[in-house]
Write a protein that holds these residues in place. Sequence first.
Motif, mmCIF file in Angstrom:
data_model
loop_
_atom_site.group_PDB
_atom_site.id
_atom_site.type_symbol
_atom_site.label_atom_id
_atom_site.label_comp_id
_atom_site.label_asym_id
_atom_site.label_seq_id
_atom_site.Cartn_x
_atom_site.Cartn_y
_atom_site.Cartn_z
ATOM 1 N N ARG A 36 -8.563 11.267 7.442
ATOM 2 C CA ARG A 36 -9.480 11.503 6.323
ATOM 3 C C ARG A 36 -9.270 11.667 5.303
ATOM 4 O O ARG A 36 -10.338 10.774 4.420
ATOM 5 C CB ARG A 36 -10.605 11.935 7.350
ATOM 6 N N THR A 37 -8.610 13.075 5.534
ATOM 7 C CA THR A 37 -8.174 13.803 4.385
ATOM 8 C C THR A 37 -7.718 12.891 3.673
ATOM 9 O O THR A 37 -7.308 13.692 1.941
ATOM 10 C CB THR A 37 -7.734 14.908 5.092
ATOM 11 N N HIS A 38 -7.025 11.740 3.048
ATOM 12 C CA HIS A 38 -5.562 11.732 2.404
ATOM 13 C C HIS A 38 -6.034 9.802 1.951
ATOM 14 O O HIS A 38 -5.420 9.847 1.416
ATOM 15 C CB HIS A 38 -4.042 11.740 3.345
ATOM 16 N N ARG A 39 -7.010 9.614 2.457
ATOM 17 C CA ARG A 39 -7.883 7.735 2.232
ATOM 18 C C ARG A 39 -7.249 7.699 1.200
ATOM 19 O O ARG A 39 -7.486 6.628 0.536
ATOM 20 C CB ARG A 39 -8.947 7.770 3.565
ATOM 21 N N ASN A 40 -7.770 8.295 -0.022
ATOM 22 C CA ASN A 40 -8.136 8.206 -1.226
ATOM 23 C C ASN A 40 -6.286 8.539 -1.983
ATOM 24 O O ASN A 40 -6.722 8.455 -3.062
ATOM 25 C CB ASN A 40 -9.130 9.286 -1.726
ATOM 26 N N ILE A 41 -5.048 9.417 -1.263
ATOM 27 C CA ILE A 41 -4.001 8.981 -2.321
ATOM 28 C C ILE A 41 -3.308 8.104 -1.517
ATOM 29 O O ILE A 41 -2.559 7.762 -1.103
ATOM 30 C CB ILE A 41 -3.587 10.738 -1.237
ATOM 31 N N PRO A 42 -2.967 7.465 -3.186
ATOM 32 C CA PRO A 42 -2.198 6.054 -2.580
ATOM 33 C C PRO A 42 -1.049 6.233 -1.966
ATOM 34 O O PRO A 42 -0.114 7.229 -1.738
ATOM 35 C CB PRO A 42 -2.196 5.568 -4.279
ATOM 36 N N TYR A 43 -0.694 5.284 -1.137
ATOM 37 C CA TYR A 43 -0.039 5.038 -0.062
ATOM 38 C C TYR A 43 0.258 6.570 0.562
ATOM 39 O O TYR A 43 1.360 7.049 0.811
ATOM 40 C CB TYR A 43 1.718 5.043 -1.404
ATOM 41 N N SER A 44 -0.221 6.949 1.010
ATOM 42 C CA SER A 44 0.149 8.203 1.897
ATOM 43 C C SER A 44 0.039 7.999 3.518
ATOM 44 O O SER A 44 0.582 8.378 4.165
ATOM 45 C CB SER A 44 -1.581 9.175 1.670
ATOM 46 N N ALA A 45 -0.619 6.731 3.372
ATOM 47 C CA ALA A 45 -0.652 6.160 5.145
ATOM 48 C C ALA A 45 0.827 5.880 5.387
ATOM 49 O O ALA A 45 1.083 6.366 6.686
ATOM 50 C CB ALA A 45 -1.161 5.333 5.677
ATOM 51 N N ILE A 46 1.283 5.538 4.917
ATOM 52 C CA ILE A 46 2.787 4.779 5.005
ATOM 53 C C ILE A 46 3.882 5.386 4.188
ATOM 54 O O ILE A 46 5.367 5.812 4.598
ATOM 55 C CB ILE A 46 3.288 3.422 4.692
ATOM 56 N N ALA A 47 3.176 6.845 3.963
ATOM 57 C CA ALA A 47 4.897 8.338 3.585
ATOM 58 C C ALA A 47 6.434 8.246 4.439
ATOM 59 O O ALA A 47 6.923 8.165 4.724
ATOM 60 C CB ALA A 47 3.764 9.172 3.088
ATOM 61 N N ARG A 48 5.281 8.490 5.547
ATOM 62 C CA ARG A 48 6.218 8.953 6.712
ATOM 63 C C ARG A 48 7.289 7.933 6.987
ATOM 64 O O ARG A 48 8.081 8.221 7.853
ATOM 65 C CB ARG A 48 5.239 9.755 8.406
ATOM 66 N N LEU A 49 7.059 7.101 6.858
ATOM 67 C CA LEU A 49 7.563 5.725 6.964
ATOM 68 C C LEU A 49 9.164 5.253 6.096
ATOM 69 O O LEU A 49 10.171 4.450 6.789
ATOM 70 C CB LEU A 49 7.891 3.898 6.729
ATOM 71 N N ASP A 50 9.282 6.097 5.544
ATOM 72 C CA ASP A 50 10.182 6.803 4.437
ATOM 73 C C ASP A 50 10.926 4.934 4.119
ATOM 74 O O ASP A 50 11.794 5.155 4.222
ATOM 75 C CB ASP A 50 11.220 7.457 5.426
ATOM 76 N N LEU A 51 9.990 4.408 3.032
ATOM 77 C CA LEU A 51 10.159 3.831 2.907
ATOM 78 C C LEU A 51 10.583 3.219 1.233
ATOM 79 O O LEU A 51 10.551 4.107 0.901
ATOM 80 C CB LEU A 51 9.395 2.057 2.428
ATOM 81 N N ALA A 56 11.230 1.893 -2.295
ATOM 82 C CA ALA A 56 10.453 0.919 -3.319
ATOM 83 C C ALA A 56 11.514 1.116 -4.510
ATOM 84 O O ALA A 56 12.459 2.291 -5.102
ATOM 85 C CB ALA A 56 9.563 2.006 -4.337
ATOM 86 N N GLU A 57 12.169 0.347 -4.564
ATOM 87 C CA GLU A 57 13.370 -0.291 -5.910
ATOM 88 C C GLU A 57 12.523 -0.132 -7.192
ATOM 89 O O GLU A 57 11.468 -0.489 -7.006
ATOM 90 C CB GLU A 57 14.474 -1.691 -5.548
ATOM 91 N N PRO A 58 13.098 -0.471 -8.623
ATOM 92 C CA PRO A 58 12.737 -0.494 -9.437
ATOM 93 C C PRO A 58 11.688 -2.663 -9.374
ATOM 94 O O PRO A 58 12.200 -3.101 -8.992
ATOM 95 C CB PRO A 58 13.534 -0.572 -10.959
ATOM 96 N N GLY A 59 10.430 -1.954 -10.209
ATOM 97 C CA GLY A 59 9.765 -3.447 -9.915
ATOM 98 C C GLY A 59 7.791 -2.775 -9.526
ATOM 99 O O GLY A 59 7.998 -1.153 -9.358
ATOM 100 N N HIS A 60 7.182 -3.449 -9.024
ATOM 101 C CA HIS A 60 5.465 -3.099 -8.766
ATOM 102 C C HIS A 60 5.548 -2.313 -7.117
ATOM 103 O O HIS A 60 6.668 -3.035 -6.248
ATOM 104 C CB HIS A 60 5.053 -5.418 -8.319
ATOM 105 N N PRO A 61 5.159 -1.526 -6.909
ATOM 106 C CA PRO A 61 5.682 -0.776 -5.776
ATOM 107 C C PRO A 61 4.937 -1.067 -4.296
ATOM 108 O O PRO A 61 5.884 -1.094 -3.509
ATOM 109 C CB PRO A 61 4.536 0.686 -6.156
ATOM 110 N N VAL A 62 3.893 -1.567 -4.698
ATOM 111 C CA VAL A 62 3.104 -2.475 -3.298
ATOM 112 C C VAL A 62 4.278 -3.301 -3.144
ATOM 113 O O VAL A 62 4.992 -3.560 -1.327
ATOM 114 C CB VAL A 62 1.812 -2.960 -3.867
ATOM 115 N N ALA A 78 -2.212 -2.705 0.789
ATOM 116 C CA ALA A 78 -1.760 -3.770 1.016
ATOM 117 C C ALA A 78 -0.142 -3.985 0.634
ATOM 118 O O ALA A 78 0.497 -5.144 1.260
ATOM 119 C CB ALA A 78 -1.650 -3.568 -0.959
ATOM 120 N N VAL A 79 0.073 -3.179 0.778
ATOM 121 C CA VAL A 79 1.764 -3.045 1.468
ATOM 122 C C VAL A 79 1.764 -3.311 2.818
ATOM 123 O O VAL A 79 2.774 -4.546 3.167
ATOM 124 C CB VAL A 79 2.692 -1.233 1.477
#
Length: 236
Positions: A62-77, A79-85, A118-119
Amino acid sequence: MVHRETGSRFETEADEAVEQIGPGRSLRIISSPGGGRSAALNSIVNRLERTGHTAFVVRALRTHRNIPYSAIARLDLRAEPGHPVLRLADDLTAQLTVKPRTLLAIDDIHHVDPYSLAVIEDALRRSNCPLITTAPDDLELTSDHLAVTSTRSETLISLPAAAVVPTRKVRLPPPQYELTPRETEVCALARHCTNLEIANRLHLSVRTVENHISNALRKTGASSRLDLFDLGQGRR
């Protein structure tokens, strides 16, 4: 959507859910606050991992729901250059499709930030892996959340709180059945983490974690991971 209500029958329902999980399918577990949906998700994921599945687990806060990409941060994805999503979705799609019998689990999907949603939606539309989610039973999901869950044919399991997580006191085992320090660590994580997550956190193999849980159940006479969690907390 198939809807099922379950209480004391959860173990049977979980077994049936595991049998039904497959490509293009999803399972949503709902409950009232404190109703045990996270524990139910862990139980199902552990069952699936024992049958050869690889699980990617997203745990939204709940405390991270306004932080972009916080939910998927631990998946260690990556992002190559370009649109992050789009780039993150490319990497997540690759991870979900590189191995057979891979699934995505999202605990508390209602707390997932819009960027992570979105991701995830993009990746799910480009893969056919099973999806498992949890959410409160009194909350309507937004259109963004529904866009994720609607990518799959969904089964809904409803967990009555009193039946799944009853109020109870757990007696600690007598001294001759003392848990080892490592067993205590594993027990303290047993409710909120899957066996794989415990293994990664404690730098153990999944088989070792399974052995610690099995030994703790045998020593204490506990009947579930929830009981082991209470024991682990009581000894910390």
